[in-house]
Design an enzyme around this catalytic site. Structure first.
Site, PDB file in Angstrom:
ATOM      1  N   LYS A  13       0.799  -1.114  -0.114  1.00  0.00           N
ATOM      2  CA  LYS A  13       0.041  -0.111   0.063  1.00  0.00           C
ATOM      3  C   LYS A  13       0.711   1.412  -0.171  1.00  0.00           C
ATOM      4  CE  LYS A  13      -2.244  -0.765   4.067  1.00  0.00           C
ATOM      5  NZ  LYS A  13      -1.836  -2.204   4.200  1.00  0.00           N
ATOM      6  N   ARG A  88      -9.323   1.249   9.216  1.00  0.00           N
ATOM      7  CA  ARG A  88      -8.634  -0.188   9.598  1.00  0.00           C
ATOM      8  C   ARG A  88      -9.843  -1.222  10.203  1.00  0.00           C
ATOM      9  NH1 ARG A  88      -3.234   0.691   9.197  1.00  0.00           N
ATOM     10  NH2 ARG A  88      -2.034  -1.093   9.451  1.00  0.00           N
ATOM     11  N   ARG A 127      11.563  -6.696   4.608  1.00  0.00           N
ATOM     12  CA  ARG A 127      11.341  -5.379   4.589  1.00  0.00           C
ATOM     13  C   ARG A 127      12.368  -4.490   5.450  1.00  0.00           C
ATOM     14  NH1 ARG A 127       5.411  -2.495   5.011  1.00  0.00           N
ATOM     15  NH2 ARG A 127       5.774  -2.971   7.566  1.00  0.00           N
ATOM     16  N   ARG A 160      11.745  -2.433  10.897  1.00  0.00           N
ATOM     17  CA  ARG A 160      10.534  -1.926  11.875  1.00  0.00           C
ATOM     18  C   ARG A 160      10.268  -2.984  12.936  1.00  0.00           C
ATOM     19  NH1 ARG A 160       5.694  -0.043   8.228  1.00  0.00           N
ATOM     20  NH2 ARG A 160       4.554  -0.910   9.979  1.00  0.00           N
ATOM     21  N   ARG A 171      -0.160  -9.092  13.212  1.00  0.00           N
ATOM     22  CA  ARG A 171      -0.763  -8.073  12.595  1.00  0.00           C
ATOM     23  C   ARG A 171      -1.825  -8.820  11.271  1.00  0.00           C
ATOM     24  NH1 ARG A 171       4.390  -5.465  10.232  1.00  0.00           N
ATOM     25  NH2 ARG A 171       3.185  -3.962   9.491  1.00  0.00           N
TER      26      ARG A 171
HETATM   27  P1  AMP Z   1       1.072   0.863   8.974  1.00  0.00           P
HETATM   28  O1  AMP Z   1       2.358   1.408   8.636  1.00  0.00           O
HETATM   29  O2  AMP Z   1      -0.183   1.217   8.224  1.00  0.00           O
HETATM   30  O3  AMP Z   1       1.088  -0.752   8.917  1.00  0.00           O
HETATM   31  O4  AMP Z   1       0.616   1.050  10.606  1.00  0.00           O
HETATM   32  C1  AMP Z   1       1.381   0.639  11.762  1.00  0.00           C
HETATM   33  C2  AMP Z   1       0.985   0.397  12.750  1.00  0.00           C
HETATM   34  O5  AMP Z   1       0.158   1.572  13.010  1.00  0.00           O
HETATM   35  C3  AMP Z   1      -0.272  -0.267  12.798  1.00  0.00           C
HETATM   36  O6  AMP Z   1       0.137  -1.842  13.003  1.00  0.00           O
HETATM   37  C4  AMP Z   1      -1.026   0.154  14.105  1.00  0.00           C
HETATM   38  O7  AMP Z   1      -0.479  -0.496  15.175  1.00  0.00           O
HETATM   39  C5  AMP Z   1      -1.070   1.494  13.827  1.00  0.00           C
HETATM   40  N1  AMP Z   1      -2.129   2.004  12.907  1.00  0.00           N
HETATM   41  C6  AMP Z   1      -2.090   2.617  11.946  1.00  0.00           C
HETATM   42  N2  AMP Z   1      -2.983   3.125  11.060  1.00  0.00           N
HETATM   43  C7  AMP Z   1      -4.114   2.639  12.214  1.00  0.00           C
HETATM   44  C8  AMP Z   1      -5.565   2.867  12.197  1.00  0.00           C
HETATM   45  N3  AMP Z   1      -6.143   3.369  11.204  1.00  0.00           N
HETATM   46  N4  AMP Z   1      -6.279   2.375  13.366  1.00  0.00           N
HETATM   47  C9  AMP Z   1      -5.525   1.944  14.463  1.00  0.00           C
HETATM   48  N5  AMP Z   1      -3.890   1.713  14.427  1.00  0.00           N
HETATM   49  C10 AMP Z   1      -3.386   2.141  13.337  1.00  0.00           C
END
Ligand code: AMP
Length: 213
Positions: A13, A88, A127, A160, A171
């Site tokens: 994404k 989400r 990654r 990360r 996740r």
């Molecule tokens: P991402 O970079 O999109 O994979 O997000 C990393 C982490 O940020 C996720 O695993 C969640 O812990 C938190 N996070 C990001 N976006 C959201 C969201 N819309 N709602 C809740 N937690 C979020």
């Protein structure tokens, strides 16, 4: 142009959102990036979000609603945006509907990226994030693991914390239980652009561009 890019963690994404944002001159809004920045700067938000993110859980929807509402009303987004990582949960999707109603002229298009679990696990495990230029790099695409191919810095490619094997599984579980139902929520309301993201980056971009209105 207002886009939402949807899909499991690691499906690509962020990569596609970044390419599309440049192509259409729209702002890439990644809620994950916003949270990581807050964690890095140790703000009140960052202190609340850190442990949740590192365990692969979801930050509270009330906190996320405040962030997204503020960002989407920003002047910088008047040419459009691509939302990555939000919504989400179905609850967040409903909140987003409310926020979008308060914006002038919203015609949202949703892009759903798909790939099987084995591909996702492989991508997340390989990654790396360059702490100098913030680029996400796949170890599959580079020869020298010690040098960022984007900015040339040495020793800056880091994993990360939430890309650790046990957190990746958590996740994916959270995605299946809480996030996947968001797809049906949108499919019942509008056409969703579905793209096979197991292909190469450029091919995925081409498929998205061919289907966007
Ligand atoms: P991402 O970079 O999109 O994979 O997000 C990393 C982490 O940020 C996720 O695993 C969640 O812990 C938190 N996070 C990001 N976006 C959201 C969201 N819309 N709602 C809740 N937690 C979020």
């Amino acid at each position: 142009m207002q886009l939402i890019i949807f899909g499991p963690p690691g499906v690509g994404k962020g990569t596609q959102a970044s390419l599309l944002s440049k192509k259409f001159n729209i702002v890439h809004v990644s809620t994950g990036d916003i949270l990581r920045d807050a964690v890095e700067r140790k703000t009140e938000l960052g202190l609340k979000a850190k442990a949740i993110m590192e365990s692969g859980g979801l930050v509270s929807s009330d906190i996320m609603a405040g962030i997204v509402n503020e960002v989407l009303h920003s002047e910088k987004l008047k040419n459009g945006f691509i939302l990555d990582g939000y919504p989400r949960t179905v609850n967040q999707a409903k909140t987003l509907d409310g926020i979008l109603e308060t914006l002038p002229d919203t015609t949202i298009q949703i892009i759903s990226l798909t790939a099987q679990d084995s591909i996702i696990i492989d991508r997340l495990s390989n990654r790396r994030l360059c702490i100098n230029c913030n680029k996400i790099i796949s170890l599959h695409s580079i020869v020298n693991d010690d040098e960022c191919p984007e900015c040339g810095s040495k020793g800056t490619l880091t994993k990360r914390k939430d890309d650790a094997p046990e957190v990746i599984q958590q996740r994916l579980d959270v995605y299946k239980e809480k996030t996947f139902p968001v797809l049906s929520y949108y499919e019942n309301r509008m056409d969703v652009i579905s793209v096979d993201a197991a292909k190469k980056i450029e091919e995925v971009t081409q498929d998205i561009l061919a289907k966007l209105k």
